[in-house]
Structure formats: C-alpha cells, structure tokens
Design a protein around this motif. Structure first.
Motif, PDB file in Angstrom:
ATOM      1  N   ARG A  20      11.704  -4.072  -6.540  1.00 28.77           N
ATOM      2  CA  ARG A  20      11.306  -2.922  -7.359  1.00 28.77           C
ATOM      3  C   ARG A  20       9.812  -2.679  -7.280  1.00 28.77           C
ATOM      4  N   LEU A  21       9.063  -3.774  -7.142  1.00 30.74           N
ATOM      5  CA  LEU A  21       7.617  -3.707  -7.334  1.00 30.74           C
ATOM      6  C   LEU A  21       6.821  -3.650  -6.047  1.00 30.74           C
ATOM      7  N   VAL A  22       7.476  -3.830  -4.900  1.00 28.41           N
ATOM      8  CA  VAL A  22       6.708  -3.816  -3.650  1.00 28.41           C
ATOM      9  C   VAL A  22       6.091  -2.436  -3.428  1.00 28.41           C
ATOM     10  N   GLY A  23       4.847  -2.443  -2.978  1.00 37.16           N
ATOM     11  CA  GLY A  23       4.145  -1.193  -2.701  1.00 37.16           C
ATOM     12  C   GLY A  23       4.499  -0.653  -1.330  1.00 37.16           C
ATOM     13  N   VAL A  24       4.584   0.667  -1.237  1.00 36.87           N
ATOM     14  CA  VAL A  24       4.994   1.347  -0.002  1.00 36.87           C
ATOM     15  C   VAL A  24       3.914   2.353   0.388  1.00 36.87           C
ATOM     16  N   VAL A  25       3.492   2.306   1.643  1.00 35.81           N
ATOM     17  CA  VAL A  25       2.489   3.251   2.138  1.00 35.81           C
ATOM     18  C   VAL A  25       3.011   3.883   3.428  1.00 35.81           C
ATOM     19  N   GLY A  32       9.195   0.171  -4.458  1.00 37.08           N
ATOM     20  CA  GLY A  32      10.614   0.002  -4.165  1.00 37.08           C
ATOM     21  C   GLY A  32      11.511   0.600  -5.223  1.00 37.08           C
ATOM     22  N   ALA A  33      11.005   0.700  -6.449  1.00 32.22           N
ATOM     23  CA  ALA A  33      11.798   1.247  -7.541  1.00 32.22           C
ATOM     24  C   ALA A  33      12.125   2.723  -7.345  1.00 32.22           C
ATOM     25  N   ALA A  34      11.490   3.388  -6.376  1.00 29.40           N
ATOM     26  CA  ALA A  34      11.773   4.804  -6.126  1.00 29.40           C
ATOM     27  C   ALA A  34      13.209   5.021  -5.688  1.00 29.40           C
ATOM     28  N   SER A  55       4.353   0.779   5.802  1.00 29.31           N
ATOM     29  CA  SER A  55       3.984  -0.577   5.383  1.00 29.31           C
ATOM     30  C   SER A  55       4.555  -0.831   3.993  1.00 29.31           C
ATOM     31  N   ILE A  56       5.194  -2.001   3.822  1.00 30.36           N
ATOM     32  CA  ILE A  56       5.751  -2.388   2.534  1.00 30.36           C
ATOM     33  C   ILE A  56       5.316  -3.819   2.238  1.00 30.36           C
ATOM     34  N   ALA A  70      13.949  -5.749   5.340  1.00 29.17           N
ATOM     35  CA  ALA A  70      12.923  -5.349   6.305  1.00 29.17           C
ATOM     36  C   ALA A  70      12.384  -3.974   5.957  1.00 29.17           C
ATOM     37  N   VAL A  71      11.219  -3.668   6.492  1.00 33.56           N
ATOM     38  CA  VAL A  71      10.688  -2.311   6.416  1.00 33.56           C
ATOM     39  C   VAL A  71      11.307  -1.509   7.567  1.00 33.56           C
TER      40      VAL A  71
END
Length: 252
Positions: A171-176, A189-191, A240-241, A127-128
């Motif tokens: 790893r690849l999901v974008g996060v804002v 997610g890789a962060a 948001s993810i 989950a986010v």
C-alpha cells in the motif's frame, strides 16, 4: 451484431492498426456480461496466455465512470516484452504507458472467498512493470462494456525482476513514472483499490463464477497506478517503485 462479429471487428482493428468507433454505437445493448463474452472469443484466438490484468482499480476512476468494481482482461504471451526490448510503436494504434505492481503466482489460486492475504501468500514474487495500453477505439472513447470487450485496452507489457513479497507493505510503496527524464506522475501502491493484492483477490473471486482461477507461473498486472502517458518513437519511459525496482522501456 453477435459476439463473434464484435470480436472480429476488434481483431480487424488490431490487424489494420486503425482505431474504430466504440462497439456500443452499433450494439447499444452491449453490457458488461456481453463485453466479457466478446473478450472470451478474443482470448480463444490469442494463443498461449501468460497471465491477467486489471483495470479501473482506482476508486476515483470508478466513481468517474460510474462503476463499483474493477474490470479484468488477459495477457497473451505474444504481447510480452523482454527487459531491454524496445516497444515498436508502429505495431500499435495509440500506445500509452502506465506503471504497475505485478504479482507472480507461485501456486494456483481460485475460489469465491479469496482475500488479499491469500494473494500475497500464493505469490512467489512481486515486481515493477509497465503496461502499454492500446485502445482500439478512436480517442480512447468507450463505455465500460466496450473496454471489457477490447480486453481492457491491452497492448504490450514488460515485467521487472520479482522480489519476495514478505515484509513489503504494497500500500505504501512510492511509485514514480518518468518520460524522457522528467517525472510525469507519482502515486503509491494504495492507488490500486486500496491495496494491489485486494484488486487481484477481487478478480479471482470474479473468475470463480466461471470456474476459472489463477495458475502457478502466471503474472497479474494489478492495475495502473497513475494516469497513462502517450508514447511515440524516441520516447523512453521509466517506472520506479520503492523496494521493487525500476523498469525502463524505450520506444522505436
């Protein structure tokens, strides 16, 4: 100062909602092991636990502060916020928000050889989430031992609706991260240690040394994915993810 005294100093800071100087100023021999010992005292006093949290999961952050591994703390049930529940900033000292990928354990997970794949397999959902940090140390000034003793600056947290982890490359999901309608940070997610499940696996292996592990139903905040943003009454923070959803937190 002994472990109990150091823990009492932190508990008083929480009760007084007043920042204090870092513990290592008066206890210069405080090391990571000592920090975890202080944290365990706080854990015993915290009431029912609902999970765990990771910190310093960014490779860049580790290099910056001179450590080679993350740190971890516990999540007290009393600090969980429900979806739609506002954050009462008057209860905290210096709150900051950051987006997280949250794992929900579907079964127990323990042992010295746990891998990221094991973490995903054991998770009933991801989950986010938004973690509200609240260091008890003035101006967020601390050593790694200090922040471990302070339960890795745990304040409050809110978790969105979990989704099945299968077929999602975390790893690849974008996060804002947005604050008051403006984008303040982005990441992937890789962060978190290259893969957020790898960060959780590291924690499980570290816990195994003390005969502990994760339990079914617990949640794990896998590490902040962006810099944390300070918040005050009237602010609204949105994380948001991709494929995980969105969580909004209003501040009062």
């Amino acid at each position: 100062m002994d472990t109990q005294q150091l823990a009492a100093r932190l508990s008083k800071a929480v009760a007084d909602r007043t920042a204090i100087d870092q513990l290592s100023d008066d206890a210069p021999d405080l090391d990571l092991a000592g920090g975890y010992a202080v944290q365990r005292v706080l854990r015993e006093e915290a009431g029912p636990l609902v999970g765990w949290k990771l910190g310093v999961t960014s490779r860049a952050k580790q290099a910056q502060v001179g450590v080679s591994a993350p740190v971890f703390g516990f999540l007290a049930g009393a600090n969980a916020l429900d979806l739609g529940e506002p954050l009462d900033t008057s209860q905290l000292i210096q709150p900051r928000c950051e987006p997280e990928i949250v794992f929900v354990l579907g079964r127990d997970l323990a042992g010295p050889h746990v891998t990221a794949a094991d973490v995903i397999s054991a998770s009933s959902g991801v989950a986010v989430g938004i973690e509200v940090l609240d260091s008890r140390f003035r101006d967020y000034r601390f050593t790694m031992a200090d922040v471990v003793a302070d339960n890795t600056s745990a304040g409050r947290f809110v978790v969105g609706t979990p989704v099945p982890p299968a077929s999602i490359d975390l790893r690849l999901v974008g996060v804002v991260l947005e604050k008051n309608g403006e984008v303040v940070a982005t990441a992937s997610g890789a962060a978190s240690l290259g893969h957020p499940a790898a960060a959780v696996a590291w924690m499980v292996r570290a816990m195994a040394a003390h005969g502990e592990g994760l339990k079914a139903g617990e949640v794990v905040l896998s590490g902040g994915l962006t810099a944390a943003v300070p918040v005050a009454p009237g602010d609204v923070v949105v994380a948001s993810i991709d494929r995980l959803g969105t969580v909004e937190l209003g501040c009062s």
